[in-house]
Enzyme design. Sequence first.
Site, short mmCIF file in Angstrom:
data_model
loop_
_atom_site.label_atom_id
_atom_site.label_comp_id
_atom_site.label_asym_id
_atom_site.label_seq_id
_atom_site.Cartn_x
_atom_site.Cartn_y
_atom_site.Cartn_z
N ASP A 261 0.78 -1.15 0.02
CA ASP A 261 0.11 0.08 0.02
C ASP A 261 0.83 1.49 0.11
O ASP A 261 0.94 1.96 0.96
CB ASP A 261 -0.99 0.12 1.24
CG ASP A 261 -2.18 0.68 0.84
OD1 ASP A 261 -2.16 1.66 0.00
OD2 ASP A 261 -3.11 0.57 1.72
N CYS A 262 1.53 1.39 -1.07
CA CYS A 262 2.42 2.43 -1.22
C CYS A 262 2.08 3.86 -1.07
O CYS A 262 2.87 4.86 -0.87
CB CYS A 262 3.30 2.21 -2.64
SG CYS A 262 2.19 2.50 -4.02
#
EC number: 3.2.1.-
Length: 594
Positions: A261-262
């Site tokens: 979940d950058c």
Amino acid sequence: MNLWRSLSGRRRAVALAGASALVAGGLVTIPVTGAYAATQCDVAYTTNDWQGGFTATINIKNLGDALNGWTLGFTFPNSSQRVTQGWSAIFSQSGQNVTARNEGYNGSLPTGASTSIGFNGSWSGSNPKPTSFTINGVACNGGTTNPTTPPTTPPTTPPTTPPTTPPTTTPPPGGPKVDNPYAGVKGYVNPEWKAKADAEPGGSRISNTPTAVWIDRIAAINGTDDSSSNGSMGVRDHLDAALAQGAGYIQFVIYNLPGRDCAALASNGELKPDELPRYKAEYIDPISAIQGDAKYRNLRIINIVEIDSLPNLVTNTTNNPGGTATCDTMKANGGYVNGVGYALSKLGAIPNVYNYVDAGHHGWLGWDSNFSPAAQIIKDAAVASGSTVNNVHGFIVNTANYSALKEPYFKITDQVNGQSVRQSKWVDWNFYVDELSFAQAFRNELISKGFNSNIGMLIDTSRNGWGGSARPTGPGATTNVDTYVNGGRVDRRIHLGNWCNQSGAGLGERPTVAPESGIDAYVWVKPPGESDGSSKLIPNDEGKGFDRMCDPTYTGNPRNGNNPSGALDNAPISGAWFSAQFQQLMQNAYPPLS
């Protein structure tokens, strides 16, 4: 349906000093090469009981010197009690004596480490708990005395074969994959989530609803010794509990990509952006080994594959407003594409596994600039790392999000005073106003990219009901497109980009099979009551950071149009129980709870 009720277990401080192990009523010598210091440990035995059967969970914690191999022994007080099926240890029984020897993967217990094992059992008359335990042949009584010298010959009476009585509800027969894994069978109810829901006032109204199990770190595969986040049961524990319930399907969330979940710190994970090899070897491979066990072949195992990953490569790189350098890195190094491809390849090879890949939601991918590119990058992942599109059974939208299933009081083709609703600030030129229309359209787009024509869609409806007193009862005023949309929309978020612990949200449609064309099911993948992220920085050992989108005082960023976050206050880290949110979700449920 089995009646599950929690019973507190017995805890005992134990001493480990000996060199022998009680096995099936006899003693087997374990060689010792030198002096062995007494080692303290803690054993907790708990059960969930129903008439004639039970599930036992045994937590073993090493409080002293490191162990390299262990055998637990205990005696049932009632001669009718039997182990029928065990997990996370090799169980045997002779008369009333039971032993559990470690598996290859959990034999090492360093100082302070714990492991959880369990079994299904049967009983008649009564089901009292064991009152004493041994570890490696030593009585668990806090003493340091070595055990009595074991006999040199095994007992003459062979061990009693555990009974093979099946669960009270027989699972569906095995065989080729079905078109819709949700059809015709009941879903697994996670007993850990159920216990938390039952502890809430009014929670019993929904506590028997199937929810997904989140495997959000490597430690979650075999289970942890605490329940601060998603619970202490491991993958095998849940699978065995599903068999005991007579469930036909179980849902897991595969959620631990490198650089996870950058674009959202609250849901960052334990693996760094360059740790794809570790993701494969330490995360996907062990999950695949457990799910592939033949004992689960009659259970439909549904995997929700890596939410909030692939769409980030389209929308949240630095060429987009609010993009992040981490998303740039994950796009450049191929970690997401190849990680998802590897997961699909390994898990899709199991005949009773059904993979559904995350496909964002309409408020993320509903614009032309995102819609087709996202479908393409999902296709790229589906054929990466040795996978094929045949490993993808379908897709899921709105996972752990709040987008309304249907907007009943306005549609994308409406106009007000000659202006399209697409020009309103809420819609903002999106082509979709709700999840159902988006899911059906995105399915067609995915098929056009090369996915099989029989793919099905899932919609997570666990928190998108938007009921309660604030729910509109008709269209908004036709003064302009904004008054029309804002007055009539059931999604009451401040902005579509808001995703963390949203104030005013409610439970949505209960899990439903095949509710609309192209939709396999409405599902509750995000268990209601589990936080999206902490409202302030809370140090933790799960790699979960603090994201300002979870802070109710935050005034936003370019990704949410610089609007307030709309988040609830006093929230714990993602995955931890959030009582205030759970109560709000029930209060604002739509359809309302009875």
